[in-house]
Design an enzyme around this catalytic site. Sequence first.
Site, PDB file in Angstrom:
ATOM      1  N   ALA A  13       0.887  -1.178   0.000  1.00  0.00           N
ATOM      2  CA  ALA A  13       0.000   0.000   0.000  1.00  0.00           C
ATOM      3  C   ALA A  13       0.924   1.227   0.000  1.00  0.00           C
ATOM      4  O   ALA A  13       2.150   1.070   0.004  1.00  0.00           O
ATOM      5  CB  ALA A  13      -0.898  -0.019   1.226  1.00  0.00           C
ATOM      6  N   ALA A  78      -2.104  -2.384  11.248  1.00  0.00           N
ATOM      7  CA  ALA A  78      -1.934  -2.900  12.609  1.00  0.00           C
ATOM      8  C   ALA A  78      -3.100  -3.817  12.949  1.00  0.00           C
ATOM      9  O   ALA A  78      -4.177  -3.710  12.368  1.00  0.00           O
ATOM     10  CB  ALA A  78      -1.881  -1.727  13.579  1.00  0.00           C
ATOM     11  N   ASN A 104       1.536   0.875  12.693  1.00  0.00           N
ATOM     12  CA  ASN A 104       1.247   1.565  13.957  1.00  0.00           C
ATOM     13  C   ASN A 104       0.694   0.576  14.971  1.00  0.00           C
ATOM     14  O   ASN A 104      -0.434   0.693  15.436  1.00  0.00           O
ATOM     15  CB  ASN A 104       0.212   2.674  13.725  1.00  0.00           C
ATOM     16  CG  ASN A 104       0.860   4.000  13.423  1.00  0.00           C
ATOM     17  OD1 ASN A 104       1.985   4.272  13.830  1.00  0.00           O
ATOM     18  ND2 ASN A 104       0.137   4.839  12.697  1.00  0.00           N
ATOM     19  N   SER A 130       7.134   7.521  11.002  1.00  0.00           N
ATOM     20  CA  SER A 130       6.247   8.677  10.884  1.00  0.00           C
ATOM     21  C   SER A 130       6.644   9.565   9.721  1.00  0.00           C
ATOM     22  O   SER A 130       7.812   9.670   9.374  1.00  0.00           O
ATOM     23  CB  SER A 130       6.296   9.517  12.164  1.00  0.00           C
ATOM     24  OG  SER A 130       5.486  10.662  11.996  1.00  0.00           O
ATOM     25  N   LYS A 185       6.310   5.738  19.218  1.00  0.00           N
ATOM     26  CA  LYS A 185       5.494   6.176  18.075  1.00  0.00           C
ATOM     27  C   LYS A 185       4.070   6.483  18.525  1.00  0.00           C
ATOM     28  O   LYS A 185       3.443   7.439  18.054  1.00  0.00           O
ATOM     29  CB  LYS A 185       5.502   5.103  16.969  1.00  0.00           C
ATOM     30  CG  LYS A 185       4.590   5.444  15.781  1.00  0.00           C
ATOM     31  CD  LYS A 185       5.002   6.754  15.131  1.00  0.00           C
ATOM     32  CE  LYS A 185       4.330   7.137  13.847  1.00  0.00           C
ATOM     33  NZ  LYS A 185       2.956   6.912  13.607  1.00  0.00           N
ATOM     34  N   HIS A 188       4.160   9.797  20.135  1.00  0.00           N
ATOM     35  CA  HIS A 188       4.295  10.773  19.042  1.00  0.00           C
ATOM     36  C   HIS A 188       2.912  11.088  18.476  1.00  0.00           C
ATOM     37  O   HIS A 188       2.542  12.246  18.283  1.00  0.00           O
ATOM     38  CB  HIS A 188       5.211  10.215  17.945  1.00  0.00           C
ATOM     39  CG  HIS A 188       5.106  10.932  16.625  1.00  0.00           C
ATOM     40  ND1 HIS A 188       4.041  10.747  15.763  1.00  0.00           N
ATOM     41  CD2 HIS A 188       5.897  11.847  16.033  1.00  0.00           C
ATOM     42  CE1 HIS A 188       4.200  11.526  14.711  1.00  0.00           C
ATOM     43  NE2 HIS A 188       5.319  12.192  14.848  1.00  0.00           N
ATOM     44  N   ASN A 189       2.142  10.044  18.214  1.00  0.00           N
ATOM     45  CA  ASN A 189       0.813  10.263  17.642  1.00  0.00           C
ATOM     46  C   ASN A 189      -0.114  10.977  18.626  1.00  0.00           C
ATOM     47  O   ASN A 189      -0.911  11.827  18.228  1.00  0.00           O
ATOM     48  CB  ASN A 189       0.188   8.925  17.212  1.00  0.00           C
ATOM     49  CG  ASN A 189       0.742   8.441  15.891  1.00  0.00           C
ATOM     50  OD1 ASN A 189       1.849   8.814  15.517  1.00  0.00           O
ATOM     51  ND2 ASN A 189       0.001   7.617  15.184  1.00  0.00           N
ATOM     52  N   GLU A 192       0.675  14.428  18.431  1.00  0.00           N
ATOM     53  CA  GLU A 192       0.103  14.902  17.157  1.00  0.00           C
ATOM     54  C   GLU A 192      -1.385  15.264  17.359  1.00  0.00           C
ATOM     55  O   GLU A 192      -1.855  16.300  16.862  1.00  0.00           O
ATOM     56  CB  GLU A 192       0.270  13.769  16.130  1.00  0.00           C
ATOM     57  CG  GLU A 192      -0.376  13.957  14.784  1.00  0.00           C
ATOM     58  CD  GLU A 192      -0.223  12.676  13.929  1.00  0.00           C
ATOM     59  OE1 GLU A 192       0.910  12.200  13.741  1.00  0.00           O
ATOM     60  OE2 GLU A 192      -1.256  12.149  13.462  1.00  0.00           O
ATOM     61  N   HIS A 453     -10.997   5.225  54.576  1.00  0.00           N
ATOM     62  CA  HIS A 453      -9.887   4.922  53.661  1.00  0.00           C
ATOM     63  C   HIS A 453      -8.543   5.397  54.193  1.00  0.00           C
ATOM     64  O   HIS A 453      -7.528   5.159  53.557  1.00  0.00           O
ATOM     65  CB  HIS A 453     -10.168   5.515  52.273  1.00  0.00           C
ATOM     66  CG  HIS A 453     -11.322   4.853  51.588  1.00  0.00           C
ATOM     67  ND1 HIS A 453     -11.324   3.512  51.280  1.00  0.00           N
ATOM     68  CD2 HIS A 453     -12.525   5.334  51.175  1.00  0.00           C
ATOM     69  CE1 HIS A 453     -12.475   3.206  50.680  1.00  0.00           C
ATOM     70  NE2 HIS A 453     -13.223   4.301  50.616  1.00  0.00           N
TER      71      HIS A 453
HETATM   72  C1  6PG Z   1       2.471   9.616  11.214  1.00  0.00           C
HETATM   73  C2  6PG Z   1       0.997   9.632  11.559  1.00  0.00           C
HETATM   74  C3  6PG Z   1       0.289   8.393  11.148  1.00  0.00           C
HETATM   75  C4  6PG Z   1      -1.166   8.304  11.604  1.00  0.00           C
HETATM   76  C5  6PG Z   1      -2.075   9.326  11.040  1.00  0.00           C
HETATM   77  C6  6PG Z   1      -3.541   9.107  11.286  1.00  0.00           C
HETATM   78  O1  6PG Z   1       3.227   9.720  12.157  1.00  0.00           O
HETATM   79  O2  6PG Z   1       2.833   9.509  10.053  1.00  0.00           O
HETATM   80  O3  6PG Z   1       0.870   9.733  12.952  1.00  0.00           O
HETATM   81  O4  6PG Z   1       0.995   7.314  11.703  1.00  0.00           O
HETATM   82  O5  6PG Z   1      -1.660   7.089  11.227  1.00  0.00           O
HETATM   83  O6  6PG Z   1      -1.704  10.569  11.479  1.00  0.00           O
HETATM   84  O7  6PG Z   1      -3.861   8.901  12.615  1.00  0.00           O
HETATM   85  P1  6PG Z   1      -5.385   9.027  13.077  1.00  0.00           P
HETATM   86  O8  6PG Z   1      -6.231   8.395  12.022  1.00  0.00           O
HETATM   87  O9  6PG Z   1      -5.506   8.312  14.373  1.00  0.00           O
HETATM   88  O10 6PG Z   1      -5.658  10.483  13.185  1.00  0.00           O
END
Ligand code: 6PG
Length: 477
Positions: A13, A78, A104, A130, A185, A188-189, A192, A453
């Site tokens: 993919a 995943a 992921n 990422s 990771k 990190h997300n 994000e 308690h």
């Molecule tokens: C990255 C992103 C990626 C993630 C998307 C969508 O680091 O390239 O974090 O891994 O899959 O950002 O995440 P959501 O669908 O949960 O928003």
Amino acid sequence: MNSDSHFGLTGLATMGANLARNVAHHGIPVAVHNRTTSRTQRFIDEHGAEGPLTGYESVEEWVGSLGRPRVLMSMVQAGPATDAVVDEIVPHLDAGDVLIDGGNANFRDTQRRHAAAAEHGVHFLGVGVSGGEEGALNGPSIMPGGDRKPYDQSVKPIFEAIAANVDGTPCCTYVGPDGAGHYVKMVHNGIEYADMQLIAESYDLLRNGVGLDVPDIAARFESWNESELESFLIEISARVLAKVDEATGKPLVDVILDAAEQKGTGRWTAQNALELGVPLTGITEAVFARTLSALKAQREAAAGRLAGPPASGRGGEDLAEDLEHALYASKIVSYAQGFAQMAAASEAEGWNIDLGSMATIWRGGCIIRARFLDRIREAYDNEPKLGNLMLAEFFATALEEAQEPWRRIVARAAEWGIPTPAFSSSLAYYDGYRRARGPASLIQGLRDLFGAHTYQRADREGTFHTQWGGDGREVEV
Ligand code: 6PG
């Protein structure tokens, strides 16, 4: 058949295909495979001339084409799809081979797969990648976890070649054993999610509070991208806001359904924070904001029923400058929380994660890449055992400078009835964290009254209970 490919990749993919191309662009021979064989053929037809790429139809042929120890990477979804691929590949491998999952994955699944592969003598690496499609092709940030020796010997040179590079440093470093790479990771997300929620709240305040139109807001984001806020997400916010829908002529952001989706990594980050007992308010509020946004039908019904302040009270002041400070301060808080969570997990799992290195490899390639990450790296360079990022000199001063406008934004948002869960919860965390004594003593008193308690005293050692139903005297228990 090419018998000496150095790297095998299954799952063609977009992310997998781009990663395979990236490896081949560096002159490293890559054997590719995909469950649907027509996709392998199409990939070779379209990209085979870009570098040493060879396609294989069966897993057996694909595995057999690789030099030993074999290095194979799975880039499939995943969950069950990853289990299916691992189960199919492992019986074809020999002891010492290295199997990498670049999806992921949930770090608990990675720990399980790592242990199962070890029974066959196979080294399983769980690797966070990422940067989206573009990063995979031109240089992602890579977070490898698993057995260190096989990583260093067989994988590191490939990953360091294909990763993004900032100031001569690859955005890739070994994170720690078993699930550590996928854990980092995941955080990190989570970060994000928090970054995007703060951006969305800023947009909402500028649009519905201050009353700016969408092109003006796009311009604000563009100028913010030249400040301390400079980051990939701020940059692309300006691009998304500037985009006009061809069908209607309206800003694209006005025709996209306001219901945010999610694939799970943000939720896992919040769930894990609850398990570890780490206050992770920014990221968790960002997850809940997405779930609330998804209740579109309920929100539409409530919009006509639940009262808020009159819209006439809004506007009249340009809060863009305050907002810039509030965004920066809230961002510091959500990173401080995310890094505190990584520290707690590292301790609990015995991973020994170097937090400064995580900031280093997030400076380029990944979705949260930002100028800001340099500051975090410096903070850990100065003080490797830093307890909370907010306490680093640079960030403590930045928070001090930002606190007034930050408070104005949260207060104004509440008066205007514009929800700012990420801004507000970050400020509440900041105020809670900087307080030597808070109101939890009352919670302890209540727990002791209704459930015996017990409580600790602030003035001396021991565990105590007040005999609320009896003579009211305190006893040591
Ligand atoms: C990255 C992103 C990626 C993630 C998307 C969508 O680091 O390239 O974090 O891994 O899959 O950002 O995440 P959501 O669908 O949960 O928003």
